[in-house]
Design an enzyme around this catalytic site. Sequence first.
Site, PDB file in Angstrom:
ATOM      1  N   TYR A 205       4.857   9.111 -10.864  1.00  0.00           N
ATOM      2  CA  TYR A 205       3.835   8.600  -9.536  1.00  0.00           C
ATOM      3  C   TYR A 205       2.451   7.827 -10.959  1.00  0.00           C
ATOM      4  O   TYR A 205       2.860   6.569 -10.717  1.00  0.00           O
ATOM      5  CB  TYR A 205       3.007  10.052  -8.725  1.00  0.00           C
ATOM      6  CG  TYR A 205       1.834   9.232  -8.332  1.00  0.00           C
ATOM      7  CD1 TYR A 205       2.001   8.341  -7.157  1.00  0.00           C
ATOM      8  CD2 TYR A 205       0.560   9.070  -8.365  1.00  0.00           C
ATOM      9  CE1 TYR A 205       1.278   7.835  -6.574  1.00  0.00           C
ATOM     10  CE2 TYR A 205      -0.340   8.577  -8.352  1.00  0.00           C
ATOM     11  CZ  TYR A 205      -0.082   7.927  -6.958  1.00  0.00           C
ATOM     12  OH  TYR A 205      -1.279   7.135  -6.362  1.00  0.00           O
TER      13      TYR A 205
ATOM     14  N   ASN B 147       1.048  -1.092  -0.601  1.00  0.00           N
ATOM     15  CA  ASN B 147      -0.105  -0.436  -0.533  1.00  0.00           C
ATOM     16  C   ASN B 147       0.858   1.489  -0.043  1.00  0.00           C
ATOM     17  O   ASN B 147       0.685   2.056  -0.744  1.00  0.00           O
ATOM     18  CB  ASN B 147      -0.767   0.105   1.179  1.00  0.00           C
ATOM     19  CG  ASN B 147      -1.909   1.321   1.502  1.00  0.00           C
ATOM     20  OD1 ASN B 147      -2.260   1.940   1.172  1.00  0.00           O
ATOM     21  ND2 ASN B 147      -1.428   1.829   2.593  1.00  0.00           N
TER      22      ASN B 147
ATOM     23  N   SER C 280      -3.654   2.968  -8.901  1.00  0.00           N
ATOM     24  CA  SER C 280      -4.266   4.163  -8.464  1.00  0.00           C
ATOM     25  C   SER C 280      -4.821   4.604 -10.513  1.00  0.00           C
ATOM     26  O   SER C 280      -4.304   3.994 -10.940  1.00  0.00           O
ATOM     27  CB  SER C 280      -3.476   5.279  -8.733  1.00  0.00           C
ATOM     28  OG  SER C 280      -4.439   6.996  -8.814  1.00  0.00           O
TER      29      SER C 280
HETATM   30  N1  LIG Z   1      -5.196   8.758  -1.517  1.00  0.00           N
HETATM   31  C1  LIG Z   1      -5.753   8.748  -2.754  1.00  0.00           C
HETATM   32  O1  LIG Z   1      -6.189   9.536  -3.547  1.00  0.00           O
HETATM   33  C2  LIG Z   1      -5.261   7.766  -3.711  1.00  0.00           C
HETATM   34  C3  LIG Z   1      -6.001   7.513  -4.529  1.00  0.00           C
HETATM   35  C4  LIG Z   1      -4.539   7.132  -5.636  1.00  0.00           C
HETATM   36  C5  LIG Z   1      -4.076   5.757  -4.948  1.00  0.00           C
HETATM   37  N2  LIG Z   1      -3.829   6.230  -3.874  1.00  0.00           N
HETATM   38  C6  LIG Z   1      -2.627   4.992  -3.034  1.00  0.00           C
HETATM   39  O2  LIG Z   1      -3.277   4.001  -2.231  1.00  0.00           O
HETATM   40  C7  LIG Z   1      -1.694   3.901  -1.319  1.00  0.00           C
HETATM   41  C8  LIG Z   1      -2.034   4.577   0.379  1.00  0.00           C
HETATM   42  O3  LIG Z   1      -2.153   6.003   0.265  1.00  0.00           O
HETATM   43  P1  LIG Z   1      -3.023   7.077   1.061  1.00  0.00           P
HETATM   44  O4  LIG Z   1      -3.634   8.544   0.559  1.00  0.00           O
HETATM   45  O5  LIG Z   1      -3.269   6.437   2.310  1.00  0.00           O
HETATM   46  O6  LIG Z   1      -1.109   7.856   1.833  1.00  0.00           O
HETATM   47  P2  LIG Z   1      -0.726   8.258   3.250  1.00  0.00           P
HETATM   48  O7  LIG Z   1       0.149   9.511   2.967  1.00  0.00           O
HETATM   49  O8  LIG Z   1      -1.370   8.909   3.883  1.00  0.00           O
HETATM   50  O9  LIG Z   1       0.069   7.188   3.298  1.00  0.00           O
HETATM   51  C9  LIG Z   1       1.226   6.880   3.281  1.00  0.00           C
HETATM   52  C10 LIG Z   1       1.632   6.119   3.848  1.00  0.00           C
HETATM   53  O10 LIG Z   1       3.305   5.888   2.771  1.00  0.00           O
HETATM   54  C11 LIG Z   1       4.422   6.400   4.349  1.00  0.00           C
HETATM   55  N3  LIG Z   1       5.918   6.150   3.881  1.00  0.00           N
HETATM   56  C12 LIG Z   1       6.070   7.101   2.866  1.00  0.00           C
HETATM   57  N4  LIG Z   1       6.801   6.351   2.021  1.00  0.00           N
HETATM   58  C13 LIG Z   1       7.865   5.094   2.689  1.00  0.00           C
HETATM   59  C14 LIG Z   1       8.623   5.222   3.225  1.00  0.00           C
HETATM   60  N5  LIG Z   1       9.397   5.867   2.396  1.00  0.00           N
HETATM   61  N6  LIG Z   1       8.622   4.039   3.848  1.00  0.00           N
HETATM   62  C15 LIG Z   1       7.871   3.769   4.962  1.00  0.00           C
HETATM   63  N7  LIG Z   1       6.650   4.413   4.680  1.00  0.00           N
HETATM   64  C16 LIG Z   1       6.873   5.131   3.550  1.00  0.00           C
HETATM   65  C17 LIG Z   1       3.870   7.090   4.933  1.00  0.00           C
HETATM   66  O11 LIG Z   1       4.650   7.852   6.496  1.00  0.00           O
HETATM   67  C18 LIG Z   1       2.364   7.132   4.803  1.00  0.00           C
HETATM   68  O12 LIG Z   1       1.939   6.939   6.027  1.00  0.00           O
HETATM   69  C19 LIG Z   1      -0.565   4.751  -1.774  1.00  0.00           C
HETATM   70  O13 LIG Z   1      -0.461   3.913  -2.902  1.00  0.00           O
HETATM   71  C20 LIG Z   1      -1.276   5.632  -2.890  1.00  0.00           C
HETATM   72  O14 LIG Z   1      -0.815   5.913  -3.401  1.00  0.00           O
HETATM   73  C21 LIG Z   1      -4.282   6.726  -2.951  1.00  0.00           C
END
Ligand SMILES: NC(=O)c1ccc[n+]([C@@H]2O[C@H](COP(=O)([O-])OP(=O)(O)OC[C@H]3O[C@@H](n4cnc5c(N)ncnc54)[C@H](O)[C@@H]3O)[C@@H](O)[C@H]2O)c1
Length: 247
Positions: free
Chosen positions: A153, A80, A139
């Site tokens: 990305y 994730n 995504s």
């Molecule tokens: N939020 C959206 O609109 C959205 C849309 C499409 C896809 N996504 C995908 O969903 C997934 C979760 O996203 P989210 O919205 O919860 O984001 P978020 O930023 O809330 O959470 C991401 C987490 O990853 C951790 N992280 C980042 N880099 C890291 C590293 N090098 N090592 C360890 N941890 C690390 C961060 O500390 C954070 O807790 C991601 O893959 C994101 O691309 C999110």
Amino acid sequence: MEIGGKSVMITGGCGGIGLEMGRLFAEAGKDVVLVDANIEPGAALARDNKRIKCVRCDLSSASDIEQTLGGHAADILINNVGISPKFDADGNRIRTWTMTIDQWNTVMATNVTSFFLCTKVCLPRMMDRKFGRIVNIASYAARIGGYQAAVHYTTSKAAVLGFTKSLAREMAPYGILVNAINPGRIETPMTRDVPKELSEALIPQIPAGRLGVPKDIANVALFLCSDLADYMTGTAVEVNGGLYVGP
Ligand SMILES: NC(=O)c1ccc[n+]([C@@H]2O[C@H](COP(=O)([O-])OP(=O)(O)OC[C@H]3O[C@@H](n4cnc5c(N)ncnc54)[C@H](O)[C@@H]3O)[C@@H](O)[C@H]2O)c1
């Protein structure tokens, strides 16, 4: 709905979507490891729920994954973690013509290579038990090119879809099912770096009439790991309120 296996590893587990998934899998009776570089946001959840543990790991580092996660192989893996840098240190939007190789490589290491490495951590256990579920979070940006996301990305998320299909074919004979979820725009810390007006401007394009919340994604992850999805592998489930409905 039955969910097999005992243990779950969720990468990026202390972010918006990760925390919600951790909560739901723990409620379903699983032992959950939330892997994150910043474990503070998971501390309260882990304190209130003995099934949840937070492990600090820099998922962009192959050596940190090897050293830290070796002992945490799980029956269910949710890949994730994701970063979507949109601005440079001076606050300028990152464009393809200004992007550095380091910026590109950091996104690939975090969003793609960590999926491969964490999968490698869990596969031996899954193969031994002839049971495994892997859910890769990609995504809608991979489908449409992204609205605000930069090219690193979007490229990384398209790679996750290819990884999912290939791994699904390879692992199905071992009882390991691999699927992806393509979230639409979900309200989490990741989307807070985009001005609120820009996120809200997206709402008229979402037939469901609202932005997504972490639970919208966590529910589908739970379903994909349940017996209700036992014949699903290699798919990418679009969870976006209708924002993208293309082929
Ligand atoms: N939020 C959206 O609109 C959205 C849309 C499409 C896809 N996504 C995908 O969903 C997934 C979760 O996203 P989210 O919205 O919860 O984001 P978020 O930023 O809330 O959470 C991401 C987490 O990853 C951790 N992280 C980042 N880099 C890291 C590293 N090098 N090592 C360890 N941890 C690390 C961060 O500390 C954070 O807790 C991601 O893959 C994101 O691309 C999110």
